[in-house]
Design a protein around this motif. Structure first.
Motif, PDB file in Angstrom:
ATOM      1  N   PRO A  35      43.145  39.010  35.700  1.00 30.71           N
ATOM      2  CA  PRO A  35      42.244  39.999  35.121  1.00 30.71           C
ATOM      3  C   PRO A  35      42.857  41.394  35.134  1.00 30.71           C
ATOM      4  O   PRO A  35      43.795  41.655  35.891  1.00 30.71           O
ATOM      5  CB  PRO A  35      41.009  39.936  36.017  1.00 30.71           C
ATOM      6  CG  PRO A  35      41.386  39.140  37.199  1.00 30.71           C
ATOM      7  CD  PRO A  35      42.617  38.372  36.894  1.00 30.71           C
ATOM      8  N   SER A  36      42.306  42.247  34.322  1.00 22.62           N
ATOM      9  CA  SER A  36      42.737  43.634  34.266  1.00 22.62           C
ATOM     10  C   SER A  36      42.587  44.265  35.652  1.00 22.62           C
ATOM     11  O   SER A  36      41.591  44.046  36.334  1.00 22.62           O
ATOM     12  CB  SER A  36      41.849  44.343  33.246  1.00 22.62           C
ATOM     13  OG  SER A  36      42.205  45.676  33.188  1.00 22.62           O
ATOM     14  N   ASP A 213      45.169  37.953  41.251  1.00 21.14           N
ATOM     15  CA  ASP A 213      43.874  38.634  41.298  1.00 21.14           C
ATOM     16  C   ASP A 213      43.855  39.497  42.556  1.00 21.14           C
ATOM     17  O   ASP A 213      44.318  39.058  43.618  1.00 21.14           O
ATOM     18  CB  ASP A 213      42.734  37.596  41.323  1.00 21.14           C
ATOM     19  CG  ASP A 213      41.379  38.238  41.020  1.00 21.14           C
ATOM     20  OD1 ASP A 213      41.349  39.419  40.607  1.00 21.14           O
ATOM     21  OD2 ASP A 213      40.361  37.561  41.201  1.00 21.14           O
ATOM     22  N   GLY A 214      43.380  40.719  42.422  1.00 27.37           N
ATOM     23  CA  GLY A 214      43.247  41.593  43.582  1.00 27.37           C
ATOM     24  C   GLY A 214      44.546  41.834  44.339  1.00 27.37           C
ATOM     25  O   GLY A 214      44.533  41.972  45.562  1.00 27.37           O
ATOM     26  N   GLY A 215      45.670  41.872  43.614  1.00 30.21           N
ATOM     27  CA  GLY A 215      46.928  42.211  44.270  1.00 30.21           C
ATOM     28  C   GLY A 215      47.608  41.076  45.013  1.00 30.21           C
ATOM     29  O   GLY A 215      48.576  41.300  45.736  1.00 30.21           O
ATOM     30  N   VAL A 216      47.079  39.850  44.851  1.00 34.70           N
ATOM     31  CA  VAL A 216      47.747  38.694  45.470  1.00 34.70           C
ATOM     32  C   VAL A 216      47.968  37.603  44.417  1.00 34.70           C
ATOM     33  O   VAL A 216      47.302  37.586  43.375  1.00 34.70           O
ATOM     34  CB  VAL A 216      46.930  38.079  46.642  1.00 34.70           C
ATOM     35  CG1 VAL A 216      46.708  39.106  47.749  1.00 34.70           C
ATOM     36  CG2 VAL A 216      45.600  37.532  46.157  1.00 34.70           C
ATOM     37  N   PHE A 238      38.362  32.760  35.893  1.00 39.57           N
ATOM     38  CA  PHE A 238      39.149  33.560  34.949  1.00 39.57           C
ATOM     39  C   PHE A 238      39.408  32.765  33.667  1.00 39.57           C
ATOM     40  O   PHE A 238      39.213  33.263  32.562  1.00 39.57           O
ATOM     41  CB  PHE A 238      40.474  33.978  35.600  1.00 39.57           C
ATOM     42  CG  PHE A 238      41.423  34.661  34.647  1.00 39.57           C
ATOM     43  CD1 PHE A 238      41.221  35.985  34.285  1.00 39.57           C
ATOM     44  CD2 PHE A 238      42.514  33.987  34.091  1.00 39.57           C
ATOM     45  CE1 PHE A 238      42.085  36.623  33.397  1.00 39.57           C
ATOM     46  CE2 PHE A 238      43.375  34.621  33.199  1.00 39.57           C
ATOM     47  CZ  PHE A 238      43.163  35.940  32.865  1.00 39.57           C
ATOM     48  N   LEU A 239      39.820  31.527  33.824  1.00 38.39           N
ATOM     49  CA  LEU A 239      40.144  30.707  32.648  1.00 38.39           C
ATOM     50  C   LEU A 239      38.893  30.468  31.800  1.00 38.39           C
ATOM     51  O   LEU A 239      38.960  30.454  30.576  1.00 38.39           O
ATOM     52  CB  LEU A 239      40.766  29.377  33.081  1.00 38.39           C
ATOM     53  CG  LEU A 239      42.163  29.498  33.721  1.00 38.39           C
ATOM     54  CD1 LEU A 239      42.618  28.146  34.273  1.00 38.39           C
ATOM     55  CD2 LEU A 239      43.197  30.037  32.720  1.00 38.39           C
ATOM     56  N   LYS A 240      37.782  30.333  32.442  1.00 35.92           N
ATOM     57  CA  LYS A 240      36.534  30.117  31.724  1.00 35.92           C
ATOM     58  C   LYS A 240      36.200  31.366  30.883  1.00 35.92           C
ATOM     59  O   LYS A 240      35.771  31.265  29.749  1.00 35.92           O
ATOM     60  CB  LYS A 240      35.405  29.861  32.735  1.00 35.92           C
ATOM     61  CG  LYS A 240      34.368  28.888  32.212  1.00 35.92           C
ATOM     62  CD  LYS A 240      33.162  28.802  33.115  1.00 35.92           C
ATOM     63  CE  LYS A 240      33.382  27.907  34.308  1.00 35.92           C
ATOM     64  NZ  LYS A 240      32.247  27.952  35.249  1.00 35.92           N
TER      65      LYS A 240
END
Ligand code: ADP
Length: 243
Positions: A35-36, A213-216, A238-240
């Motif tokens: 994600p962004s 996601d979230g830096g990991v 995310f894929l959904k």
């Protein structure tokens, strides 16, 4: 081979990359999804030292550096081994397509002009721009400008090319021509790390897909594993959303 160990980056108090470990084998195409705001662009920029990592190690081939105590010389060496293709192309506006590609060869690698010109023209031909050598960026479409950006990255014969959302600034009808060029280069065995939202490209071209996601790094796998059988709930969500 490229190896990131414990790579971290903070902006002020915000930790954007949290101890990233990632290994990319020679010739591999790795797509990074997420994600962004998950840290994808920052990861690429840290690998090329456009952002200074807060900690960790970066190894490319036989060369490695410790981020906290990297010297100017080491940063220069790192940049010789990797090249970046930017979302916004980042071409010199007052230079022609040919001059944009020649620039690195002349300035960084100290090539004589004639030799740099010859190589740059051949690369522009390779990305389908044989007729546009003397055009300025403003005279080129976004897709053509990005192909100049790709030729410029190839000119330095880096060990890895880092693509930062190479098609996200393009009008939809121009995305295909740029992805096609990247696909062709990938087939030649050049190591690539590609941040993109183009799922079709990820499916067809990537050897491995990494979900951040979230830096990991939440999980990674082959496109088939990650798209059809994601292990983590965050990946599934995310894929959904992007399906
Ligand atoms: P992505 O590429 O996954 O969208 P980014 O790497 O661009 O994510 O950004 C990750 C986080 O780091 C975001 O919260 C963003 O606001 C922050 N960030 C990125 N660059 C900077 C910067 N130069 N200064 C401060 N914060 C930044």
């Amino acid at each position: 081979m490229i190896k990131l160990t414990n790579l971290s980056k903070s902006f002020g108090r915000q930790q954007v990359l949290k101890s990233i470990d990632l290994t990319v084998n020679t010739g591999e195409v790795v797509v990074i999804l997420g994600p962004s705001g998950s840290g994808k662009t920052t990861l690429l920029r840290c690998m090329n030292y456009l952002e200074q990592p807060s900690g960790g190690e970066i190894a490319i081939g036989s060369f490695s550096l410790r981020c906290r105590r990297a010297s100017k010389k080491e940063i220069h060496e790192l940049r010789q081994r990797s090249a970046m293709v930017f979302q916004q192309y980042n071409l010199f506006r007052h230079k022609t397509a040919l001059e944009n590609v020649m620039e690195g060869l002349i300035v960084v690698q100290k090539w004589p002009k004639a030799k740099a010109r010859e190589k740059s023209a051949a690369l522009l031909e390779k990305v389908g721009l044989a007729g546009k050598l003397d055009a300025y960026p403003s005279q080129l479409s976004g897709g053509q400008q990005q192909r100049v950006g790709i030729a410029r990255a190839l000119a330095l014969e880096p060990e890895v090319i880092l693509f930062d959302e190479p098609t996200s600034a393009l009008d939809p009808e121009l995305v295909g021509e740029v992805l096609e060029v990247i696909r062709r280069i990938a087939k030649e065995g050049i190591t690539m790390i590609v941040v993109t939202h183009e799922m079709g490209f990820a499916r067809d071209v990537a050897n491995r897909v990494v979900f951040m996601d979230g830096g990991v790094i939440v999980e990674e796998g082959t496109p088939a594993e990650l798209f059809q059988n994601p292990r983590e709930e965050r990946t599934r969500q995310f894929l959904k959303r992007i399906a």
